[in-house]
Design a protein around this motif. Structure first.
Motif, PDB file in Angstrom:
ATOM      1  N   LEU A  77       0.880  -1.166   0.000  1.00  0.00           N
ATOM      2  CA  LEU A  77       0.000   0.000   0.000  1.00  0.00           C
ATOM      3  C   LEU A  77       0.917   1.214   0.000  1.00  0.00           C
ATOM      4  O   LEU A  77       1.739   1.369   0.903  1.00  0.00           O
ATOM      5  N   THR A  78       0.803   2.064  -1.009  1.00  0.00           N
ATOM      6  CA  THR A  78       1.740   3.177  -1.103  1.00  0.00           C
ATOM      7  C   THR A  78       1.125   4.383  -1.774  1.00  0.00           C
ATOM      8  O   THR A  78       0.314   4.255  -2.685  1.00  0.00           O
ATOM      9  N   ALA A  79       1.530   5.550  -1.321  1.00  0.00           N
ATOM     10  CA  ALA A  79       1.113   6.801  -1.954  1.00  0.00           C
ATOM     11  C   ALA A  79       2.078   7.180  -3.055  1.00  0.00           C
ATOM     12  O   ALA A  79       1.838   8.095  -3.819  1.00  0.00           O
ATOM     13  N   LYS A  80       3.174   6.455  -3.165  1.00  0.00           N
ATOM     14  CA  LYS A  80       4.171   6.761  -4.187  1.00  0.00           C
ATOM     15  C   LYS A  80       3.679   6.298  -5.553  1.00  0.00           C
ATOM     16  O   LYS A  80       2.988   5.311  -5.678  1.00  0.00           O
ATOM     17  N   SER A  81       4.118   7.014  -6.587  1.00  0.00           N
ATOM     18  CA  SER A  81       3.667   6.657  -7.932  1.00  0.00           C
ATOM     19  C   SER A  81       4.810   6.540  -8.936  1.00  0.00           C
ATOM     20  O   SER A  81       4.578   6.215 -10.090  1.00  0.00           O
ATOM     21  N   MET A  82       6.034   6.792  -8.505  1.00  0.00           N
ATOM     22  CA  MET A  82       7.165   6.727  -9.427  1.00  0.00           C
ATOM     23  C   MET A  82       7.502   5.287  -9.763  1.00  0.00           C
ATOM     24  O   MET A  82       7.418   4.392  -8.917  1.00  0.00           O
ATOM     25  N   GLU A  83       7.897   5.049 -11.010  1.00  0.00           N
ATOM     26  CA  GLU A  83       8.188   3.699 -11.470  1.00  0.00           C
ATOM     27  C   GLU A  83       9.325   3.062 -10.673  1.00  0.00           C
ATOM     28  O   GLU A  83       9.304   1.875 -10.392  1.00  0.00           O
ATOM     29  N   GLN A  84      10.314   3.877 -10.263  1.00  0.00           N
ATOM     30  CA  GLN A  84      11.447   3.319  -9.535  1.00  0.00           C
ATOM     31  C   GLN A  84      11.001   2.708  -8.212  1.00  0.00           C
ATOM     32  O   GLN A  84      11.536   1.688  -7.769  1.00  0.00           O
ATOM     33  N   ASP A  85      10.004   3.303  -7.565  1.00  0.00           N
ATOM     34  CA  ASP A  85       9.495   2.745  -6.315  1.00  0.00           C
ATOM     35  C   ASP A  85       8.862   1.385  -6.557  1.00  0.00           C
ATOM     36  O   ASP A  85       9.002   0.470  -5.745  1.00  0.00           O
ATOM     37  N   MET A  86       8.151   1.233  -7.672  1.00  0.00           N
ATOM     38  CA  MET A  86       7.539  -0.044  -8.014  1.00  0.00           C
ATOM     39  C   MET A  86       8.618  -1.086  -8.280  1.00  0.00           C
ATOM     40  O   MET A  86       8.509  -2.240  -7.855  1.00  0.00           O
ATOM     41  N   ILE A  87       9.673  -0.682  -8.985  1.00  0.00           N
ATOM     42  CA  ILE A  87      10.776  -1.595  -9.248  1.00  0.00           C
ATOM     43  C   ILE A  87      11.410  -2.054  -7.937  1.00  0.00           C
ATOM     44  O   ILE A  87      11.693  -3.239  -7.748  1.00  0.00           O
ATOM     45  N   ASP A  88      11.633  -1.118  -7.017  1.00  0.00           N
ATOM     46  CA  ASP A  88      12.207  -1.477  -5.720  1.00  0.00           C
ATOM     47  C   ASP A  88      11.330  -2.486  -4.998  1.00  0.00           C
ATOM     48  O   ASP A  88      11.813  -3.470  -4.438  1.00  0.00           O
ATOM     49  N   GLY A  89      10.025  -2.249  -5.012  1.00  0.00           N
ATOM     50  CA  GLY A  89       9.109  -3.150  -4.314  1.00  0.00           C
ATOM     51  C   GLY A  89       9.090  -4.538  -4.908  1.00  0.00           C
ATOM     52  O   GLY A  89       9.150  -5.541  -4.179  1.00  0.00           O
ATOM     53  N   PHE A  90       9.025  -4.643  -6.224  1.00  0.00           N
ATOM     54  CA  PHE A  90       9.014  -5.949  -6.863  1.00  0.00           C
ATOM     55  C   PHE A  90      10.324  -6.686  -6.652  1.00  0.00           C
ATOM     56  O   PHE A  90      10.350  -7.907  -6.495  1.00  0.00           O
ATOM     57  N   SER A  91      11.420  -5.956  -6.646  1.00  0.00           N
ATOM     58  CA  SER A  91      12.716  -6.615  -6.465  1.00  0.00           C
ATOM     59  C   SER A  91      12.851  -7.200  -5.064  1.00  0.00           C
ATOM     60  O   SER A  91      13.636  -8.127  -4.851  1.00  0.00           O
ATOM     61  N   LEU A  92      12.094  -6.684  -4.117  1.00  0.00           N
ATOM     62  CA  LEU A  92      12.123  -7.205  -2.752  1.00  0.00           C
ATOM     63  C   LEU A  92      11.171  -8.376  -2.556  1.00  0.00           C
ATOM     64  O   LEU A  92      11.169  -9.001  -1.503  1.00  0.00           O
ATOM     65  N   GLY A  93      10.332  -8.660  -3.562  1.00  0.00           N
ATOM     66  CA  GLY A  93       9.436  -9.801  -3.464  1.00  0.00           C
ATOM     67  C   GLY A  93       7.966  -9.464  -3.391  1.00  0.00           C
ATOM     68  O   GLY A  93       7.142 -10.341  -3.147  1.00  0.00           O
ATOM     69  N   ALA A  94       7.605  -8.202  -3.598  1.00  0.00           N
ATOM     70  CA  ALA A  94       6.186  -7.839  -3.614  1.00  0.00           C
ATOM     71  C   ALA A  94       5.507  -8.442  -4.835  1.00  0.00           C
ATOM     72  O   ALA A  94       6.115  -8.621  -5.879  1.00  0.00           O
ATOM     73  N   ASP A  95       4.229  -8.771  -4.692  1.00  0.00           N
ATOM     74  CA  ASP A  95       3.459  -9.324  -5.805  1.00  0.00           C
ATOM     75  C   ASP A  95       2.674  -8.259  -6.546  1.00  0.00           C
ATOM     76  O   ASP A  95       2.343  -8.436  -7.716  1.00  0.00           O
ATOM     77  N   ASP A  96       2.368  -7.162  -5.874  1.00  0.00           N
ATOM     78  CA  ASP A  96       1.547  -6.136  -6.516  1.00  0.00           C
ATOM     79  C   ASP A  96       1.600  -4.865  -5.684  1.00  0.00           C
ATOM     80  O   ASP A  96       2.096  -4.862  -4.548  1.00  0.00           O
ATOM     81  N   TYR A  97       1.098  -3.777  -6.280  1.00  0.00           N
ATOM     82  CA  TYR A  97       0.987  -2.480  -5.629  1.00  0.00           C
ATOM     83  C   TYR A  97      -0.462  -2.029  -5.629  1.00  0.00           C
ATOM     84  O   TYR A  97      -1.169  -2.250  -6.607  1.00  0.00           O
ATOM     85  N   ILE A  98      -0.887  -1.377  -4.572  1.00  0.00           N
ATOM     86  CA  ILE A  98      -2.151  -0.651  -4.562  1.00  0.00           C
ATOM     87  C   ILE A  98      -1.823   0.768  -4.129  1.00  0.00           C
ATOM     88  O   ILE A  98      -1.317   0.986  -3.029  1.00  0.00           O
ATOM     89  N   LYS A  99      -2.088   1.716  -5.018  1.00  0.00           N
ATOM     90  CA  LYS A  99      -1.688   3.095  -4.752  1.00  0.00           C
ATOM     91  C   LYS A  99      -2.760   3.846  -3.979  1.00  0.00           C
ATOM     92  O   LYS A  99      -3.937   3.804  -4.326  1.00  0.00           O
ATOM     93  N   LYS A 100      -2.344   4.530  -2.946  1.00  0.00           N
ATOM     94  CA  LYS A 100      -3.239   5.400  -2.197  1.00  0.00           C
ATOM     95  C   LYS A 100      -3.383   6.731  -2.929  1.00  0.00           C
ATOM     96  O   LYS A 100      -2.405   7.236  -3.483  1.00  0.00           O
ATOM     97  N   PRO A 101      -4.578   7.327  -2.950  1.00  0.00           N
ATOM     98  CA  PRO A 101      -5.827   6.768  -2.399  1.00  0.00           C
ATOM     99  C   PRO A 101      -6.413   5.733  -3.359  1.00  0.00           C
ATOM    100  O   PRO A 101      -6.315   5.885  -4.574  1.00  0.00           O
ATOM    101  N   PHE A 102      -7.001   4.692  -2.809  1.00  0.00           N
ATOM    102  CA  PHE A 102      -7.582   3.633  -3.630  1.00  0.00           C
ATOM    103  C   PHE A 102      -9.066   3.507  -3.317  1.00  0.00           C
ATOM    104  O   PHE A 102      -9.523   3.859  -2.227  1.00  0.00           O
ATOM    105  N   SER A 103      -9.807   2.996  -4.285  1.00  0.00           N
ATOM    106  CA  SER A 103     -11.215   2.734  -4.030  1.00  0.00           C
ATOM    107  C   SER A 103     -11.342   1.380  -3.344  1.00  0.00           C
ATOM    108  O   SER A 103     -10.506   0.489  -3.547  1.00  0.00           O
ATOM    109  N   LEU A 104     -12.369   1.217  -2.567  1.00  0.00           N
ATOM    110  CA  LEU A 104     -12.576  -0.065  -1.887  1.00  0.00           C
ATOM    111  C   LEU A 104     -12.895  -1.166  -2.885  1.00  0.00           C
ATOM    112  O   LEU A 104     -12.541  -2.333  -2.666  1.00  0.00           O
ATOM    113  N   LEU A 105     -13.536  -0.819  -3.993  1.00  0.00           N
ATOM    114  CA  LEU A 105     -13.807  -1.821  -5.029  1.00  0.00           C
ATOM    115  C   LEU A 105     -12.504  -2.321  -5.642  1.00  0.00           C
ATOM    116  O   LEU A 105     -12.341  -3.515  -5.901  1.00  0.00           O
TER     117      LEU A 105
END
Length: 224
Positions: A77-105
């Motif tokens: 769960l992250t408020a960040k939107s830069m591609e490098q942050d997503m790359i960092d997260g996936f490289s650590l083993g994350a399966d997906d991102y949900i960007k804040k603010p997100f809808s409950l649906l």
């Protein structure tokens, strides 16, 4: 029903997520801090929603410390939107991102999609060159040295992409096709996530042999 762990330092967000996921029948446990959590604390959960920006122990640090021993999907769960942050997260083993603010649906759809993938039945194995796919355990081992198989540590999403490509060896798939096949038509992820996953897969395979995932420029990817 699945047991989901939510870790976010904002208690209001934890309660909001808990109420939303409870509507789908999930059992939800919330924590406002990642301090003193170890891999053993995650053994009973089917999916983890993990905030990136937390004081003292952030989501990236926690994911890095537990991923080798925790097998369930981890969604940041992250408020960040830069591609490098997503790359960092996936490289650590994350399966997906949900960007804040997100809808409950969106939240409910993402969680449901990952849990469906997690519980999909698999009953066999297949071998392609030096790589052996255990379709039940969702693992890939490589026998670069005869008689000494070695497990390749992949995330759930990385494994799913590899299995999809190896089952259709030689066939070229676009990023959009891989996204829809692996994550489903109702996914809220985008092709940027697939591109990052493939980059990470290649890095993990590179130590063994020529990379099995080939880029077909202007079209997509295939398993050699």
């Amino acid at each position: 029903m699945a047991h989901i762990l939510v870790i976010d330092d904002e208690n209001d967000i934890c309660k909001l997520i808990e109420r939303a996921l409870a509507k789908d029948g999930y059992t939800v446990t919330t924590k406002n801090s990642a301090i003193n959590l170890t891999a053993q604390d995650f053994k009973t959960y089917d999916l983890v929603l993990l905030d990136v920006m937390m004081p003292e122990v952030d989501g990236f640090s926690l994911c890095r410390s537990i991923r080798g021993d925790v097998d369930c999907p981890i969604l940041f769960l992250t408020a960040k939107s830069m591609e490098q942050d997503m790359i960092d997260g996936f490289s650590l083993g994350a399966d997906d991102y949900i960007k804040k603010p997100f809808s409950l649906l969106e939240l409910r759809a993402r969680v449901a999609a990952h849990l469906r993938r997690e519980h999909r039945e698999r009953h066999q194995s297949l071998t392609q060159g030096i790589y052996r796919f255990d379709l039940s355990a969702k693992e890939i081992t490589v026998e670069a040295v005869p008689g000494k198989p070695e497990k390749i540590l992949l995330t759930k999403s990385e494994y799913a992409i590899c299995e999809m490509l190896v089952r259709n060896r030689g066939q070229v798939f676009s990023l959009e096709h891989i996204l829809e096949t692996v994550f489903g038509f109702d996914t809220e992820s985008d092709i940027a996530a697939i591109r990052v996953h493939i980059k990470n897969i290649r890095n993990k395979f590179s130590k063994y042999t020529e990379n099995p995932i080939e880029t077909v420029w202007g079209v997509g990817y295939k398993w050699r």
